[in-house]
Design an enzyme around this catalytic site. Structure first.
Site, PDB file in Angstrom:
ATOM      1  N   GLU A  51       0.839  -1.191   0.000  1.00  0.00           N
ATOM      2  CA  GLU A  51       0.000   0.000   0.000  1.00  0.00           C
ATOM      3  C   GLU A  51       0.881   1.250   0.000  1.00  0.00           C
ATOM      4  O   GLU A  51       1.809   1.368   0.807  1.00  0.00           O
ATOM      5  CB  GLU A  51      -0.923  -0.006   1.230  1.00  0.00           C
ATOM      6  CG  GLU A  51      -1.631   1.306   1.523  1.00  0.00           C
ATOM      7  CD  GLU A  51      -2.498   1.825   0.386  1.00  0.00           C
ATOM      8  OE1 GLU A  51      -3.178   1.014  -0.263  1.00  0.00           O
ATOM      9  OE2 GLU A  51      -2.463   3.049   0.142  1.00  0.00           O
ATOM     10  N   GLN A  52       0.576   2.163  -0.912  1.00  0.00           N
ATOM     11  CA  GLN A  52       1.378   3.382  -1.046  1.00  0.00           C
ATOM     12  C   GLN A  52       1.293   4.271   0.196  1.00  0.00           C
ATOM     13  O   GLN A  52       2.281   4.831   0.645  1.00  0.00           O
ATOM     14  CB  GLN A  52       0.905   4.162  -2.279  1.00  0.00           C
ATOM     15  CG  GLN A  52       1.645   5.470  -2.505  1.00  0.00           C
ATOM     16  CD  GLN A  52       1.101   6.213  -3.719  1.00  0.00           C
ATOM     17  OE1 GLN A  52       0.183   5.747  -4.394  1.00  0.00           O
ATOM     18  NE2 GLN A  52       1.686   7.364  -4.001  1.00  0.00           N
ATOM     19  N   SER A  59     -11.298   3.017  -0.030  1.00  0.00           N
ATOM     20  CA  SER A  59     -12.428   3.959  -0.017  1.00  0.00           C
ATOM     21  C   SER A  59     -13.308   3.800   1.215  1.00  0.00           C
ATOM     22  O   SER A  59     -14.164   4.648   1.474  1.00  0.00           O
ATOM     23  CB  SER A  59     -13.274   3.750  -1.271  1.00  0.00           C
ATOM     24  OG  SER A  59     -12.483   3.911  -2.435  1.00  0.00           O
ATOM     25  N   GLU A  77     -23.529   1.495   0.382  1.00  0.00           N
ATOM     26  CA  GLU A  77     -24.760   0.881   0.882  1.00  0.00           C
ATOM     27  C   GLU A  77     -24.640  -0.641   0.846  1.00  0.00           C
ATOM     28  O   GLU A  77     -24.037  -1.202  -0.061  1.00  0.00           O
ATOM     29  CB  GLU A  77     -25.953   1.378   0.076  1.00  0.00           C
ATOM     30  CG  GLU A  77     -26.396   2.750   0.555  1.00  0.00           C
ATOM     31  CD  GLU A  77     -27.294   3.474  -0.401  1.00  0.00           C
ATOM     32  OE1 GLU A  77     -27.399   3.045  -1.549  1.00  0.00           O
ATOM     33  OE2 GLU A  77     -27.887   4.487   0.007  1.00  0.00           O
ATOM     34  N   TYR A 195     -28.122  -2.728 -11.830  1.00  0.00           N
ATOM     35  CA  TYR A 195     -28.713  -2.405 -10.532  1.00  0.00           C
ATOM     36  C   TYR A 195     -30.180  -2.830 -10.475  1.00  0.00           C
ATOM     37  O   TYR A 195     -30.655  -3.345  -9.455  1.00  0.00           O
ATOM     38  CB  TYR A 195     -28.591  -0.893 -10.260  1.00  0.00           C
ATOM     39  CG  TYR A 195     -27.355  -0.509  -9.488  1.00  0.00           C
ATOM     40  CD1 TYR A 195     -26.112  -0.432 -10.106  1.00  0.00           C
ATOM     41  CD2 TYR A 195     -27.412  -0.218  -8.131  1.00  0.00           C
ATOM     42  CE1 TYR A 195     -24.974  -0.087  -9.411  1.00  0.00           C
ATOM     43  CE2 TYR A 195     -26.272   0.127  -7.420  1.00  0.00           C
ATOM     44  CZ  TYR A 195     -25.054   0.195  -8.058  1.00  0.00           C
ATOM     45  OH  TYR A 195     -23.931   0.541  -7.347  1.00  0.00           O
ATOM     46  N   VAL A 244       3.582   0.494  -5.854  1.00  0.00           N
ATOM     47  CA  VAL A 244       3.910  -0.369  -6.991  1.00  0.00           C
ATOM     48  C   VAL A 244       3.812   0.468  -8.257  1.00  0.00           C
ATOM     49  O   VAL A 244       2.766   1.067  -8.552  1.00  0.00           O
ATOM     50  CB  VAL A 244       2.961  -1.583  -7.050  1.00  0.00           C
ATOM     51  CG1 VAL A 244       3.223  -2.401  -8.312  1.00  0.00           C
ATOM     52  CG2 VAL A 244       3.154  -2.454  -5.809  1.00  0.00           C
ATOM     53  N   SER A 286      -9.090   3.299  -8.719  1.00  0.00           N
ATOM     54  CA  SER A 286      -9.688   3.551  -7.407  1.00  0.00           C
ATOM     55  C   SER A 286     -10.607   4.753  -7.503  1.00  0.00           C
ATOM     56  O   SER A 286     -10.245   5.772  -8.102  1.00  0.00           O
ATOM     57  CB  SER A 286      -8.606   3.831  -6.367  1.00  0.00           C
ATOM     58  OG  SER A 286      -9.156   4.432  -5.212  1.00  0.00           O
ATOM     59  N   THR A 497     -20.202  -1.048  -5.037  1.00  0.00           N
ATOM     60  CA  THR A 497     -20.632  -1.778  -3.852  1.00  0.00           C
ATOM     61  C   THR A 497     -19.420  -2.504  -3.255  1.00  0.00           C
ATOM     62  O   THR A 497     -18.492  -2.880  -3.983  1.00  0.00           O
ATOM     63  CB  THR A 497     -21.700  -2.840  -4.174  1.00  0.00           C
ATOM     64  OG1 THR A 497     -21.136  -3.827  -5.045  1.00  0.00           O
ATOM     65  CG2 THR A 497     -22.927  -2.216  -4.829  1.00  0.00           C
ATOM     66  N   SER A 501     -16.238  -5.732  -4.805  1.00  0.00           N
ATOM     67  CA  SER A 501     -14.808  -5.907  -4.524  1.00  0.00           C
ATOM     68  C   SER A 501     -14.541  -7.242  -3.844  1.00  0.00           C
ATOM     69  O   SER A 501     -13.574  -7.946  -4.175  1.00  0.00           O
ATOM     70  CB  SER A 501     -14.304  -4.762  -3.633  1.00  0.00           C
ATOM     71  OG  SER A 501     -14.329  -3.539  -4.330  1.00  0.00           O
TER      72      SER A 501
END
Length: 564
Positions: A51-52, A59, A77, A195, A244, A286, A497, A501
């Site tokens: 992780e940078q 998020s 949500e 959706y 990275v 992202s 959502t 992920s």
């Protein structure tokens, strides 16, 4: 998928010597690490999350204190049929009781304090607007029906405003929909279709947000923190300050093998060698990359850099190596169509705002969900979450969150573009629309801070796209590379959502390790005739359908009549 499929895969030969490198510290990588350990039997010490920044969670963030104010860029949500999400948090222990899981406590909270809005829309400076129906005509309902029947291939890159009649975009349905999911009119109608189908079972309660679930605290404290604690105990390496910058690949014919990772460690270059048996999973893109913060007296300045944008820059380099790695420019190429602004307000000893909102909406904090201002030029919505919203938040401190979909529009009370406003001005505009304009000086006396957050890519995942713009989770021919998160292709599921992920992580782990275990399918509510009929009746204003009479006559006295 039934219980028959919920097996425990056997330990694979050689797994104890294989390593996994997860690029990006968001929920995609964190959940991939969890599935690697539980289902892949990979030792936690073999897993590195690169992780940078110094903060994990991506998020799903939340930070601050009572003195300087709190900030959360946003919250996703959640609903009951986030199957992969529920599976994940069904084995992550609670922070407060190791004998209970995060899912146990999450469910108990939502049974005790369910969301059911009694004031979903307001207008005319704090006047509740009619939200009793979706406000759709028969023609509008037919347009929705046409959308659900169309294929994604046929719809292609058609936008929402190209597909729907302009009058559809003025209905309560669209106010509900766009404020829940942050759709702009120029976004992809294919995502609206997904959706519609994915959440068909929620349409009948959409005007009151029935079925939407909430967490005890913000999503970082309630979800990310316990997940990280469990991974730490398993020995997973959290490699902070690791940016990275590129992957080295060996490509022969269709085969693609990552052989090394190029990384900047606190500013110094380093190469991590990767074997054919190791795994590399990249969060490509992202929604909160290059976010900027302001404060009570300063706006959040939009970051327009196209050369320094973290995971987007990495994805651009990878995409240049193979067409199987997608087309990032489709999503990150026009930030004026993907940006919006949120702001988090912190009050100390507040005796005006929260009591007023309780009287206006009838909903206790945490139980009302989003309230949308119909006549706001910024298309603002606010939400009063359950208090305290942060684990370290004192009892006399309250936190309120709001956002606007049109940051380039001039305000109705503050005659400036939303994106140019300080935290103070954002609060004043919100107070005006709440019906609190005459009490602004008193509210500011108890305002600790208002922290605006400008996010250039927050709706980038909704940009019009076609097949191939997003890479497959495991690209064609890949031996040890997978993509995670909102910009990898997950069939049938919905971007923006947490479930998306987590599902991509489950797909990546099971596929790359060739596990004999099925990825949990997307909830199939669109195939349930009861759900379909209920949704249809709701869209038509809950009037009896001609079908009701016909079916009723045909099925009278049968078991099927009770089902329908």
């Amino acid at each position: 998928m039934g219980t028959y499929q919920r097996i425990h895969p056997q330990v694979q030969e050689g797994i104890a010597s294989r390593k996994a490198y997860l690029v990006g510290g968001g929920i995609g990588s964190l959940s991939a690490a969890a599935f690697l350990i539980r289902d892949g039997h990979m030792p936690g010490r073999n897993i590195h999350i690169l992780e940078q920044s110094a903060v994990y969670g991506g998020s799903m963030d939340g930070a601050g204190n009572a003195k300087d104010g709190y900030s959360a860029r946003g919250g996703r949500e959640i609903e009951e049929h986030f199957e992969c999400f529920m599976e994940l948090f069904g084995f992550i222990p609670s922070l407060t009781n190791p004998d209970r899981t995060v899912l146990d406590e999450f469910r108990e909270l939502n049974l005790a304090e369910p969301i059911e809005s009694h004031c979903r829309l307001v207008e005319k400076q704090g006047t509740p607007a009619d939200f009793s129906s979706l406000g759709l005509s028969t023609a509008h309902a037919l347009q929705l029906g046409k959308l659900t029947l169309a294929t994604e291939e046929r719809l292609g890159s058609v936008t929402i405003e190209q597909f729907f009649d302009p009058s559809f975009l003025e209905t309560n349905f669209w106010y509900f929909w766009r404020s829940m999911f942050a759709f702009e009119n120029w976004h992809s109608v294919v995502e609206v279709k997904r959706y519609m189908e994915r959440f068909m079972h929620l349409i009948s309660g959409m005007n009151q947000l029935k079925g939407i679930l909430h967490t005890e605290y913000n999503q970082f404290d309630s979800l990310i923190l316990p997940l990280m604690k469990w991974l730490e105990r398993e020995g997973v390496h959290f490699d902070k300050g690791h940016e990275v910058t590129d992957l080295e690949l060996s490509m022969s014919g269709d085969e693609k093998v990552v052989t090394a990772i190029q990384v900047q460690v606190n500013g110094s270059p380093k190469t991590i060698p990767v074997t054919r048996g190791d795994l590399v999973m990249v969060t490509n893109g992202s929604m909160t990359e290059n976010s900027t913060l302001g404060d009570l007296d300063h706006p959040a300045v939009l970051n327009r850099s196209v050369t320094e944008r973290g995971c987007w820059s990495l994805w651009e380099k990878l995409a240049a190596k193979s067409p199987d790695f997608g087309r990032p420019e489709v999503f990150c190429g026009d930030i004026d169509k993907s940006k919006w602004l949120s702001f988090t307000m912190t009050f100390t000893d507040d005796e005006i705002v929260f009591p007023y909102l309780l009287e206006l909406t009838g909903d206790a904090p945490g139980m009302g969900g989003v309230v949308t201002i119909k006549d706001s030029s910024w298309m603002m919505s606010w939400t009063a979450p359950k208090q305290p919203h942060f684990i370290n938040q004192p009892d006399n401190v309250k936190v309120l969150w709001a956002y606007g979909l049109f940051p380039d529009a001039e305000g109705d009370y503050i005659k400036k573009k939303m994106s140019d406003c300080t935290g103070r001005e954002l609060l004043e505009e919100l107070c005006y629309h709440m019906g609190l304009a005459d009490r602004i000086p008193g509210i500011l006396e108890h305002t600790t801070n208002v922290i605006p957050c400008m996010m250039p890519y927050i709706t980038a995942q909704f940009m019009p796209r076609v097949l191939g713009d997003r890479p497959q989770v495991v690209p064609q021919g890949s031996v040890n590379l997978a993509f995670l998160g909102q910009f990898a292709e997950v069939p049938d599921d919905c971007v923006f959502t947490v479930e998306y992920s987590v599902r991509s992580a489950m797909m990546a782990v099971y596929n790359l390790l060739a596990l004999d275990k099925e990825v949990i399918p997307v909830h199939p509510s669109k195939y349930d005739v009861r759900v379909l009929l209920t949704a249809l009746r709701t869209c038509l204003g809950n009037k009896p359908l001609p079908l009701d009479k016909t079916l009723g006559e045909l099925l009278a006295g049968t078991v099927l009549s009770k089902m329908i």
